[in-house]
Design an enzyme around this catalytic site. Sequence first.
Site, PDB file in Angstrom:
ATOM      1  N   LYS A 206       0.841  -1.198   0.000  1.00 36.76           N
ATOM      2  CA  LYS A 206       0.000   0.000   0.000  1.00 36.76           C
ATOM      3  C   LYS A 206       0.879   1.252   0.000  1.00 36.76           C
ATOM      4  CE  LYS A 206      -3.596   2.177   2.792  1.00 36.76           C
ATOM      5  NZ  LYS A 206      -4.490   2.055   3.942  1.00 36.76           N
ATOM      6  N   GLU A 212      10.641  -4.451   4.687  1.00 34.94           N
ATOM      7  CA  GLU A 212      10.818  -5.836   4.248  1.00 34.94           C
ATOM      8  C   GLU A 212      10.471  -5.984   2.765  1.00 34.94           C
ATOM      9  OE1 GLU A 212       9.094  -4.820   6.917  1.00 34.94           O
ATOM     10  OE2 GLU A 212       9.059  -6.324   8.508  1.00 34.94           O
ATOM     11  N   GLY A 266      -4.848  -2.071   5.455  1.00 37.34           N
ATOM     12  CA  GLY A 266      -3.984  -3.168   4.999  1.00 37.34           C
ATOM     13  C   GLY A 266      -4.606  -4.542   5.179  1.00 37.34           C
ATOM     14  N   ARG A 267      -5.076  -4.830   6.399  1.00 36.88           N
ATOM     15  CA  ARG A 267      -5.597  -6.181   6.654  1.00 36.88           C
ATOM     16  C   ARG A 267      -7.001  -6.388   6.088  1.00 36.88           C
ATOM     17  NH1 ARG A 267      -4.567  -3.344  10.996  1.00 36.88           N
ATOM     18  NH2 ARG A 267      -6.159  -2.712  12.481  1.00 36.88           N
ATOM     19  N   GLU A 352      -4.609  -7.748  15.512  1.00 37.35           N
ATOM     20  CA  GLU A 352      -4.112  -6.408  15.163  1.00 37.35           C
ATOM     21  C   GLU A 352      -5.255  -5.392  15.277  1.00 37.35           C
ATOM     22  OE1 GLU A 352      -0.645  -5.803  12.387  1.00 37.35           O
ATOM     23  OE2 GLU A 352      -2.220  -4.976  11.132  1.00 37.35           O
ATOM     24  N   HIS A 383      -4.795 -34.153  17.152  1.00 36.83           N
ATOM     25  CA  HIS A 383      -3.640 -34.937  17.583  1.00 36.83           C
ATOM     26  C   HIS A 383      -2.538 -34.053  18.136  1.00 36.83           C
ATOM     27  CE1 HIS A 383      -5.215 -38.680  15.777  1.00 36.83           C
ATOM     28  NE2 HIS A 383      -5.867 -37.796  15.031  1.00 36.83           N
ATOM     29  N   LYS A 511       9.440  -1.324  14.975  1.00 36.67           N
ATOM     30  CA  LYS A 511       9.975  -0.916  13.664  1.00 36.67           C
ATOM     31  C   LYS A 511      10.977   0.221  13.853  1.00 36.67           C
ATOM     32  CE  LYS A 511       5.841  -1.259  10.826  1.00 36.67           C
ATOM     33  NZ  LYS A 511       5.039  -0.477   9.916  1.00 36.67           N
TER      34      LYS A 511
HETATM   35  C1  G6Q Z   1      -2.517  -4.103   8.207  1.00 35.36           C
HETATM   36  C2  G6Q Z   1      -1.290  -3.415   8.453  1.00 35.36           C
HETATM   37  C3  G6Q Z   1      -0.046  -4.101   7.936  1.00 35.36           C
HETATM   38  C4  G6Q Z   1       0.311  -3.776   6.498  1.00 35.36           C
HETATM   39  C5  G6Q Z   1       1.749  -4.205   6.251  1.00 35.36           C
HETATM   40  C6  G6Q Z   1       2.191  -3.967   4.827  1.00 35.36           C
HETATM   41  O1  G6Q Z   1      -3.603  -3.678   8.476  1.00 35.36           O
HETATM   42  O2  G6Q Z   1      -1.421  -2.107   8.025  1.00 35.36           O
HETATM   43  O3  G6Q Z   1      -0.069  -5.487   8.098  1.00 35.36           O
HETATM   44  O4  G6Q Z   1      -0.563  -4.404   5.622  1.00 35.36           O
HETATM   45  O5  G6Q Z   1       2.586  -3.515   7.123  1.00 35.36           O
HETATM   46  O6  G6Q Z   1       2.079  -2.625   4.495  1.00 35.36           O
HETATM   47  P1  G6Q Z   1       2.239  -2.151   3.008  1.00 35.36           P
HETATM   48  O7  G6Q Z   1       1.146  -2.749   2.207  1.00 35.36           O
HETATM   49  O8  G6Q Z   1       2.178  -0.656   3.039  1.00 35.36           O
HETATM   50  O9  G6Q Z   1       3.584  -2.649   2.535  1.00 35.36           O
END
Ligand code: G6Q
Length: 549
Positions: A206, A212, A266-267, A352, A383, A511
Amino acid sequence: MSALTDSPAWQALLAHHREIEPLHMRDLFAQDTMRFEKFSVRSSGLLLDYSKNRITEKTMELLSTLARQCGVIEARDHMFAGDHINSTEDRAVFHVALRNRSERPMKVDGRDVMPDVRAVLNQMRRFTEAVRRGEWQGITGRPIKTVVNIGIGGSDLGVIMALQSLRSYQRDDLSPRFISNVDSSHLVETLRNLDPETTLFIVASKTFTTQETMLNATSARSWLVKRLGSEAVRKHFVAVSTNEEKVADFGIDPDYMFPFWDWVGGRYSTWSAIGLAIALVIGMDKFEEMLEGAHAMDEHFRTAPLENNMPIIMALLGVWYANFFGWSTHAVLPYDQYLTRFPQYLQQLDMESNGKRVDLQGRPVDYSTGPILFGHAGTNAQHSFFQLLHQGQQDCSMDFIGVANNHHPLREHQTILLSNFLAQTKALMLGKTEEEVRAELHAKGMGEAEIDKIAPHKTFPGNKPTNSIVLPLVTPFTVGQLLALYEHKVFVQGILWNINSFDQWGVELGKELACGIVPKLMGDEEIMNEDASTAGLLRYMKRLKKEFI
Ligand code: G6Q
């Protein structure tokens, strides 16, 4: 005391909990043969049976009163109206617009977002169809055979889970891979044996600034360039992002950037162009069926009366156990191998969103918020950790997800799978009394002394509550329904707890600190200004690292 715990509805539930606590579900079922009819609800082929919970009709009435008191209905309407309900980030929470399959406009700040949503869906369709038909080719003119999604968190977990769930819809000649962890092993192992000429990378981010993802994307680009030259980037890299400038800086053709918007968290973004890998691998029609399933659940959530509203019921039951029984864990147990990744996906969605300690006004809360969520697919989970669920000293609320049919015609497997699904919820509810155990052992001819010794170990307390969610088959539609069900459940719980389910400040501190530690790990200077533990660990790791190299 907070306004919530002091409220009449909360206080009434506290008093009611004292009445319910001593009751056993075994007796509740014996007294009322209509529990299934009373405590189950359906929506577009999906069934929720919540009769195996420690509830009576009065419990559900009191919980519904709590929901009304907390303004669940009004909050839901605010979300669907595109209001800025993510207050700490001043944003709308509008993933429901991404899967709005009706003609209804969906407005944010007075502007209908549906034309933009449809335009991106069309862009996704054109591109995915070209790739799937072999018209979009790599730099050497060969069709794409592997799609590598580079993303993390919300830009990874939903996509991987959906593709794992819908694996039976995947073609043999086009398969997905995922790189998320910054650990180089993830990248190297994912790229091992991959043919660069037939590989397409999707950089899904996003912000397009996530450490990463950007490092993984840069290393993947080097891998490609080393093999096919820098010209290849435009035919082997596309992006999904809200940040056009950064995408262009990276060297990706803006025509192959698939946009989305800041009102998609994001989620909650699997429904957006972040789902591009899903659409590539199973086809755009199937991706849209997933949107249809989510839309069906949105419509149920938006219109069903509170008492018959599946996400609201599930949310209220979660609150019943978390806040009145004091249980801090929730298990999700899908009885379908394709849904193995579902609990892991839900961990982010739930923990989250609702792992929060202050309310919307910034005041510390005096009640539990989101539970610790865990789970795994049955029957494997039986199990491993089921022992604790049956006889351990910790209680947790549980969702069992059962699927009536299977994609593969091995009927005996499905019968055994379903019988285990049914047997587990039954065993958890009924338990087995010591008298029953003793009678059974007697019948087997065991002597009294031996029975005395073994009977306590074979006794099950039962009275362990479960929801049973039943789907006809794992399809794009039902996966969409299921995800939306849990999204709305988490949303409702956030309203009940008066917290913001749509930010995630809790992931920021680590972070930030990591950035400060990088130079200390890389440099040769003496470690300064660190606590004793971090300094000791840093020195030890640096020493090991040198020895290693
Ligand atoms: C979700 C968070 C988080 C996000 C990641 C990746 O709700 O905001 O998990 O999706 O940190 O972020 P980017 O899509 O910006 O790389």
